[in-house]
Design a protein around this motif. Sequence first.
Motif, PDB file in Angstrom:
ATOM      1  N   LEU A 264       0.822  -1.207   0.000  1.00 21.84           N
ATOM      2  CA  LEU A 264       0.000   0.000   0.000  1.00 21.84           C
ATOM      3  C   LEU A 264       0.854   1.253   0.000  1.00 21.84           C
ATOM      4  O   LEU A 264       1.958   1.265   0.546  1.00 21.84           O
ATOM      5  CB  LEU A 264      -0.888   0.021   1.244  1.00 21.84           C
ATOM      6  CG  LEU A 264      -1.747  -1.202   1.514  1.00 21.84           C
ATOM      7  CD1 LEU A 264      -2.420  -1.072   2.867  1.00 21.84           C
ATOM      8  CD2 LEU A 264      -2.763  -1.394   0.420  1.00 21.84           C
ATOM      9  N   HIS A 265       0.315   2.309  -0.599  1.00 21.48           N
ATOM     10  CA  HIS A 265       0.904   3.631  -0.491  1.00 21.48           C
ATOM     11  C   HIS A 265       0.059   4.354   0.554  1.00 21.48           C
ATOM     12  O   HIS A 265      -1.141   4.587   0.347  1.00 21.48           O
ATOM     13  CB  HIS A 265       0.855   4.348  -1.840  1.00 21.48           C
ATOM     14  CG  HIS A 265       1.632   5.599  -1.860  1.00 21.48           C
ATOM     15  ND1 HIS A 265       1.084   6.806  -2.201  1.00 21.48           N
ATOM     16  CD2 HIS A 265       2.936   5.846  -1.591  1.00 21.48           C
ATOM     17  CE1 HIS A 265       2.009   7.739  -2.138  1.00 21.48           C
ATOM     18  NE2 HIS A 265       3.143   7.184  -1.769  1.00 21.48           N
TER      19      HIS A 265
ATOM     20  N   ARG B 199      -4.075   3.376  -0.918  1.00 16.85           N
ATOM     21  CA  ARG B 199      -3.951   3.110  -2.358  1.00 16.85           C
ATOM     22  C   ARG B 199      -3.058   1.897  -2.535  1.00 16.85           C
ATOM     23  O   ARG B 199      -1.922   1.883  -2.069  1.00 16.85           O
ATOM     24  CB  ARG B 199      -3.357   4.330  -3.060  1.00 16.85           C
ATOM     25  CG  ARG B 199      -3.360   4.200  -4.560  1.00 16.85           C
ATOM     26  CD  ARG B 199      -3.019   5.507  -5.230  1.00 16.85           C
ATOM     27  NE  ARG B 199      -1.718   6.005  -4.825  1.00 16.85           N
ATOM     28  CZ  ARG B 199      -0.632   5.977  -5.588  1.00 16.85           C
ATOM     29  NH1 ARG B 199      -0.691   5.500  -6.805  1.00 16.85           N
ATOM     30  NH2 ARG B 199       0.505   6.441  -5.148  1.00 16.85           N
ATOM     31  N   GLN B 200      -3.601   0.873  -3.206  1.00 21.86           N
ATOM     32  CA  GLN B 200      -2.820  -0.345  -3.431  1.00 21.86           C
ATOM     33  C   GLN B 200      -1.868  -0.119  -4.593  1.00 21.86           C
ATOM     34  O   GLN B 200      -2.239   0.416  -5.626  1.00 21.86           O
ATOM     35  CB  GLN B 200      -3.736  -1.518  -3.731  1.00 21.86           C
ATOM     36  CG  GLN B 200      -2.989  -2.820  -3.833  1.00 21.86           C
ATOM     37  CD  GLN B 200      -3.912  -4.016  -3.884  1.00 21.86           C
ATOM     38  OE1 GLN B 200      -5.126  -3.880  -3.783  1.00 21.86           O
ATOM     39  NE2 GLN B 200      -3.352  -5.182  -4.039  1.00 21.86           N
TER      40      GLN B 200
END
Length: 94
Positions: free
Chosen positions: A9-10, A67-68
């Motif tokens: 993830l981000h 966000r992936q």
Amino acid sequence: MLPRSGDVLHVTRTASVQFLRPIMFRVIRVHDWPTYDGWVWLDGYELNATGDAINRRSIFVQAAGLRQLPATPAMRPNPVRTLRPLARTPVRVG
């Protein structure tokens, strides 16, 4: 989006105000602890730019702000190390 084990993830400020400096995070597990609606506890590893784990963390974030990241070749796979044979020499005893 609810992350799963293994997801990268981000994590930015949109997930939680504590992330002024965004991080990459590999999920180990998602806790089922009771939290506020839309928030989750995650265990995992903070990653550096090459995808190596640098710090184990538990983070409390809004699932909607995560966000992936896609699996990219920029993150190198674990290197395979070949073992070289040991040099065995006789040892004198006595």
